[in-house]
Write a protein that holds these residues in place. Structure first.
Motif, mmCIF file in Angstrom:
data_model
loop_
_atom_site.group_PDB
_atom_site.id
_atom_site.type_symbol
_atom_site.label_atom_id
_atom_site.label_comp_id
_atom_site.label_asym_id
_atom_site.label_seq_id
_atom_site.Cartn_x
_atom_site.Cartn_y
_atom_site.Cartn_z
ATOM 1 N N UNK A 230 109.577 -62.050 -9.137
ATOM 2 C CA UNK A 230 110.179 -60.727 -9.347
ATOM 3 C C UNK A 230 111.465 -60.597 -8.537
ATOM 4 N N UNK A 231 111.452 -61.073 -7.312
ATOM 5 C CA UNK A 231 112.616 -60.991 -6.438
ATOM 6 C C UNK A 231 113.834 -61.737 -6.965
ATOM 7 N N UNK A 232 113.628 -62.657 -7.889
ATOM 8 C CA UNK A 232 114.748 -63.410 -8.458
ATOM 9 C C UNK A 232 115.432 -62.633 -9.579
ATOM 10 N N UNK A 233 114.877 -61.456 -9.933
ATOM 11 C CA UNK A 233 115.480 -60.638 -10.979
ATOM 12 C C UNK A 233 114.877 -60.828 -12.355
ATOM 13 N N UNK A 234 113.761 -61.523 -12.455
ATOM 14 C CA UNK A 234 113.129 -61.757 -13.759
ATOM 15 C C UNK A 234 112.688 -60.434 -14.382
#
Length: 112
Positions: A47-51
């Motif tokens: 989630x933190x990667x922007x997915x």
């Protein structure tokens, strides 16, 4: 003799509120007490990667459980080996990055 097992897959929206659903989903599939936390840590890292969509999978074979979270794009280093990585390494027998580097996986033994 091959080990039998099961596999469950589900796509979750890439939103922080979905983390609670991921934990419930994991708890409903396997009885290992750490599975919900591990699923949560994997989900949050991707989630933190922007997915915008995160594909979760849980597979069992004998007493082994493998949980995977994958997004659509390769993960930046901070999301594949960030702070949650210490938690995963402490709870799991093995952890790693998927071969296409878009996700993370964790393997743990069955609850005794």
């Amino acid at each position: 003799m091959p080990e039998s097992g099961h596999t469950w897959q589900k796509a979750f929206k890439g939103a922080p509120a979905e983390a609670a659903h991921v934990r419930l989903w994991a708890r409903g599939r396997v009885q290992h007490p750490d599975a919900p936390l591990i699923a949560d840590e994997l989900f949050v890292a991707v989630l933190g990667s922007g997915a915008t969509v995160i594909d979760m999978a849980i597979s069992t074979a004998g007493t082994r459980i493998r949980i995977t979270a994958e997004g659509p794009d390769p993960l930046p280093l901070i999301h594949s080996h960030g702070p949650g990585w210490s938690i995963l390494n402490g709870l799991c027998q093995r952890t790693g990055l998927t071969t296409d580097e878009t996700g993370l996986w964790a393997q743990l033994g069955g609850h005794q």
